[in-house]
Motif scaffolding. Structure first.
Motif, PDB file in Angstrom:
ATOM      1  N   VAL A  59       0.803  -1.269  -0.060  1.00 32.76           N
ATOM      2  CA  VAL A  59       0.113   0.133   0.086  1.00 32.76           C
ATOM      3  C   VAL A  59       0.896   1.251  -0.133  1.00 32.76           C
ATOM      4  N   VAL A  60       1.891   1.210   0.892  1.00 30.65           N
ATOM      5  CA  VAL A  60       2.884   2.449   0.863  1.00 30.65           C
ATOM      6  C   VAL A  60       3.489   2.679  -0.534  1.00 30.65           C
ATOM      7  N   GLU A  61       3.904   1.467  -1.214  1.00 27.13           N
ATOM      8  CA  GLU A  61       4.505   1.531  -2.221  1.00 27.13           C
ATOM      9  C   GLU A  61       3.631   2.482  -3.367  1.00 27.13           C
ATOM     10  N   CYS A  62       2.326   1.694  -3.465  1.00 27.18           N
ATOM     11  CA  CYS A  62       1.184   2.455  -4.189  1.00 27.18           C
ATOM     12  C   CYS A  62       0.991   3.855  -4.033  1.00 27.18           C
ATOM     13  N   LEU A  63       1.109   4.412  -2.841  1.00 23.97           N
ATOM     14  CA  LEU A  63       0.890   5.695  -2.383  1.00 23.97           C
ATOM     15  C   LEU A  63       2.061   6.563  -3.046  1.00 23.97           C
ATOM     16  N   ALA A  64       3.416   6.131  -3.053  1.00 24.56           N
ATOM     17  CA  ALA A  64       4.563   6.357  -3.566  1.00 24.56           C
ATOM     18  C   ALA A  64       4.148   6.557  -5.042  1.00 24.56           C
ATOM     19  N   LEU A  65       3.613   5.801  -5.691  1.00 24.58           N
ATOM     20  CA  LEU A  65       3.607   5.920  -7.077  1.00 24.58           C
ATOM     21  C   LEU A  65       2.590   7.016  -7.363  1.00 24.58           C
ATOM     22  N   TRP A  66       1.473   7.019  -6.812  1.00 24.87           N
ATOM     23  CA  TRP A  66       0.524   8.046  -6.796  1.00 24.87           C
ATOM     24  C   TRP A  66       1.193   9.303  -7.005  1.00 24.87           C
ATOM     25  N   LEU A  67       1.891   9.607  -5.741  1.00 27.01           N
ATOM     26  CA  LEU A  67       2.785  10.885  -5.667  1.00 27.01           C
ATOM     27  C   LEU A  67       3.627  11.276  -7.042  1.00 27.01           C
ATOM     28  N   PHE A  68       4.527  10.185  -7.205  1.00 24.12           N
ATOM     29  CA  PHE A  68       5.288  10.292  -8.429  1.00 24.12           C
ATOM     30  C   PHE A  68       4.372  10.760  -9.496  1.00 24.12           C
ATOM     31  N   TRP A  69       3.404  10.077  -9.848  1.00 20.22           N
ATOM     32  CA  TRP A  69       2.722  10.580 -10.908  1.00 20.22           C
ATOM     33  C   TRP A  69       1.901  11.921 -11.025  1.00 20.22           C
ATOM     34  N   ALA A  70       1.392  12.414  -9.772  1.00 16.27           N
ATOM     35  CA  ALA A  70       0.932  13.534  -9.588  1.00 16.27           C
ATOM     36  C   ALA A  70       2.189  14.698  -9.742  1.00 16.27           C
ATOM     37  N   ALA A  71       3.400  14.320  -9.331  1.00 14.51           N
ATOM     38  CA  ALA A  71       4.359  15.362  -9.641  1.00 14.51           C
ATOM     39  C   ALA A  71       4.853  15.360 -10.946  1.00 14.51           C
ATOM     40  N   ILE A  72       4.610  14.280 -11.665  1.00  7.31           N
ATOM     41  CA  ILE A  72       4.781  14.527 -13.276  1.00  7.31           C
ATOM     42  C   ILE A  72       3.844  15.115 -13.862  1.00  7.31           C
ATOM     43  N   LYS A  73       2.565  14.959 -13.514  1.00  8.75           N
ATOM     44  CA  LYS A  73       1.562  15.758 -14.046  1.00  8.75           C
ATOM     45  C   LYS A  73       1.765  17.512 -13.795  1.00  8.75           C
ATOM     46  N   ALA A  74       2.276  17.783 -12.632  1.00  4.81           N
ATOM     47  CA  ALA A  74       2.528  19.192 -12.177  1.00  4.81           C
ATOM     48  C   ALA A  74       3.588  19.719 -12.949  1.00  4.81           C
ATOM     49  N   SER A  75       4.653  18.805 -13.240  1.00  3.52           N
ATOM     50  CA  SER A  75       5.807  19.376 -13.601  1.00  3.52           C
ATOM     51  C   SER A  75       6.224  19.270 -14.991  1.00  3.52           C
ATOM     52  N   ARG A  76       5.092  18.463 -15.830  1.00  2.00           N
ATOM     53  CA  ARG A  76       5.338  17.912 -17.244  1.00  2.00           C
ATOM     54  C   ARG A  76       5.752  19.252 -17.913  1.00  2.00           C
ATOM     55  N   ALA A  77       5.505  20.469 -17.867  1.00  2.00           N
ATOM     56  CA  ALA A  77       5.682  21.563 -18.893  1.00  2.00           C
ATOM     57  C   ALA A  77       6.927  22.198 -18.281  1.00  2.00           C
ATOM     58  N   ALA A  78       7.312  22.225 -17.302  1.00  3.76           N
ATOM     59  CA  ALA A  78       8.491  22.836 -16.579  1.00  3.76           C
ATOM     60  C   ALA A  78       9.632  22.100 -17.143  1.00  3.76           C
ATOM     61  N   ARG A  79       9.756  20.833 -17.475  1.00  4.08           N
ATOM     62  CA  ARG A  79      11.010  20.015 -17.952  1.00  4.08           C
ATOM     63  C   ARG A  79      12.045  20.336 -16.990  1.00  4.08           C
ATOM     64  N   ARG A 136       8.399  20.792  -1.393  1.00  8.96           N
ATOM     65  CA  ARG A 136       9.219  21.347  -2.485  1.00  8.96           C
ATOM     66  C   ARG A 136       9.823  20.356  -3.115  1.00  8.96           C
ATOM     67  N   HIS A 137       9.975  19.132  -2.875  1.00  7.01           N
ATOM     68  CA  HIS A 137      10.544  17.926  -3.365  1.00  7.01           C
ATOM     69  C   HIS A 137       9.620  16.682  -3.548  1.00  7.01           C
ATOM     70  N   PRO A 138       8.714  16.832  -4.239  1.00  6.99           N
ATOM     71  CA  PRO A 138       7.719  15.503  -4.342  1.00  6.99           C
ATOM     72  C   PRO A 138       8.235  14.396  -4.955  1.00  6.99           C
ATOM     73  N   PHE A 139       9.201  14.623  -5.761  1.00  9.13           N
ATOM     74  CA  PHE A 139       9.753  13.416  -6.400  1.00  9.13           C
ATOM     75  C   PHE A 139      10.578  12.575  -5.368  1.00  9.13           C
ATOM     76  N   TYR A 140      11.557  13.326  -4.696  1.00 10.44           N
ATOM     77  CA  TYR A 140      12.047  12.725  -3.893  1.00 10.44           C
ATOM     78  C   TYR A 140      11.323  12.130  -2.719  1.00 10.44           C
ATOM     79  N   THR A 141      10.366  12.874  -2.333  1.00 14.89           N
ATOM     80  CA  THR A 141       9.373  12.205  -1.402  1.00 14.89           C
ATOM     81  C   THR A 141       8.944  11.025  -1.806  1.00 14.89           C
ATOM     82  N   SER A 142       8.311  11.062  -3.049  1.00 11.52           N
ATOM     83  CA  SER A 142       7.783   9.660  -3.468  1.00 11.52           C
ATOM     84  C   SER A 142       8.927   8.668  -3.705  1.00 11.52           C
ATOM     85  N   TYR A 143      10.027   8.760  -3.852  1.00 13.80           N
ATOM     86  CA  TYR A 143      10.910   7.727  -4.052  1.00 13.80           C
ATOM     87  C   TYR A 143      11.203   7.251  -2.506  1.00 13.80           C
ATOM     88  N   LEU A 144      11.518   8.307  -1.660  1.00 12.00           N
ATOM     89  CA  LEU A 144      11.427   7.728  -0.091  1.00 12.00           C
ATOM     90  C   LEU A 144      10.356   7.030   0.374  1.00 12.00           C
TER      91      LEU A 144
END
Length: 187
Positions: free
Chosen positions: A70-90, A113-121
């Protein structure tokens, strides 16, 4: 049941790492892979090998496997939310020497400030829980230090850009890896 859960956790974990790897080429925009990103990749592969080994040679409680999944799936959800939010920022890859060229403050960036790192952790914590082994703490500590160093380096780079004041204001409102709790002083 344990064998099935071991298999599910293994497949999900490898799939999450594959998605993280995909983002290096398809989402992040660095001209070449920085040395620090290569180091992270080696640590990720090593940690994955350790966790897979622990998962398959030791016996874990069903609850630990389930919570870890479940925790891994929550991390994946955050990862994709960060992808969506930062797609245009490159955004740049971890440890890229170039200064940032934009500031993302939407999606999960509104809170941290660092949702990607948070998702990884969160992902690595979930997998460590699933292994249910004290041995998983060592690679988790190593990878945590690397992510903290990468995030701190990125924050220092903002101070060298015209966005320094905006970033300082943004830092006051958001958490580093975890959302800032209302009424809690910056720490």
């Amino acid at each position: 049941m344990d064998l099935v859960l071991d298999l599910i956790v293994s497949v999900v974990s490898v799939a999450v790492i594959a998605q993280y790897s995909w983002s290096l080429k398809a989402h992040f925009n660095s001209p070449k892979m920085p040395t620090g990103t290569v180091v992270i990749s080696v640590v990720v592969l090593t940690t994955a090998a350790i966790y897979l080994t622990l998962l398959w040679i030791e016996t874990q409680p069903v609850l630990a496997l389930s919570i870890g999944l479940v925790v891994e799936c929550l991390a994946l959800w955050l990862f994709w939310a960060a992808i969506k939010a930062s797609r245009a920022a490159r955004l740049k890859m971890a440890f890229d020497v170039q200064n940032p060229h934009g500031l993302v403050m939407t999606g999960p960036y509104r809170y941290l400030r660092h949702p990607f790192y948070t998702s990884y952790l969160i992902f690595w914590v979930g997998w460590a829980i699933a292994t249910w082994s004290l041995w998983s703490v060592i690679p988790l500590a190593v990878i945590t230090v690397i992510y903290v160093l990468a995030a701190l380096g990125e924050e220092r780079k903002f101070s060298r850009t015209p966005m320094a004041a905006d970033y300082a204001s943004y830092r006051e409102k958001t958490g580093f890896f975890w959302p800032r709790l209302p009424g809690v002083a910056k720490g």
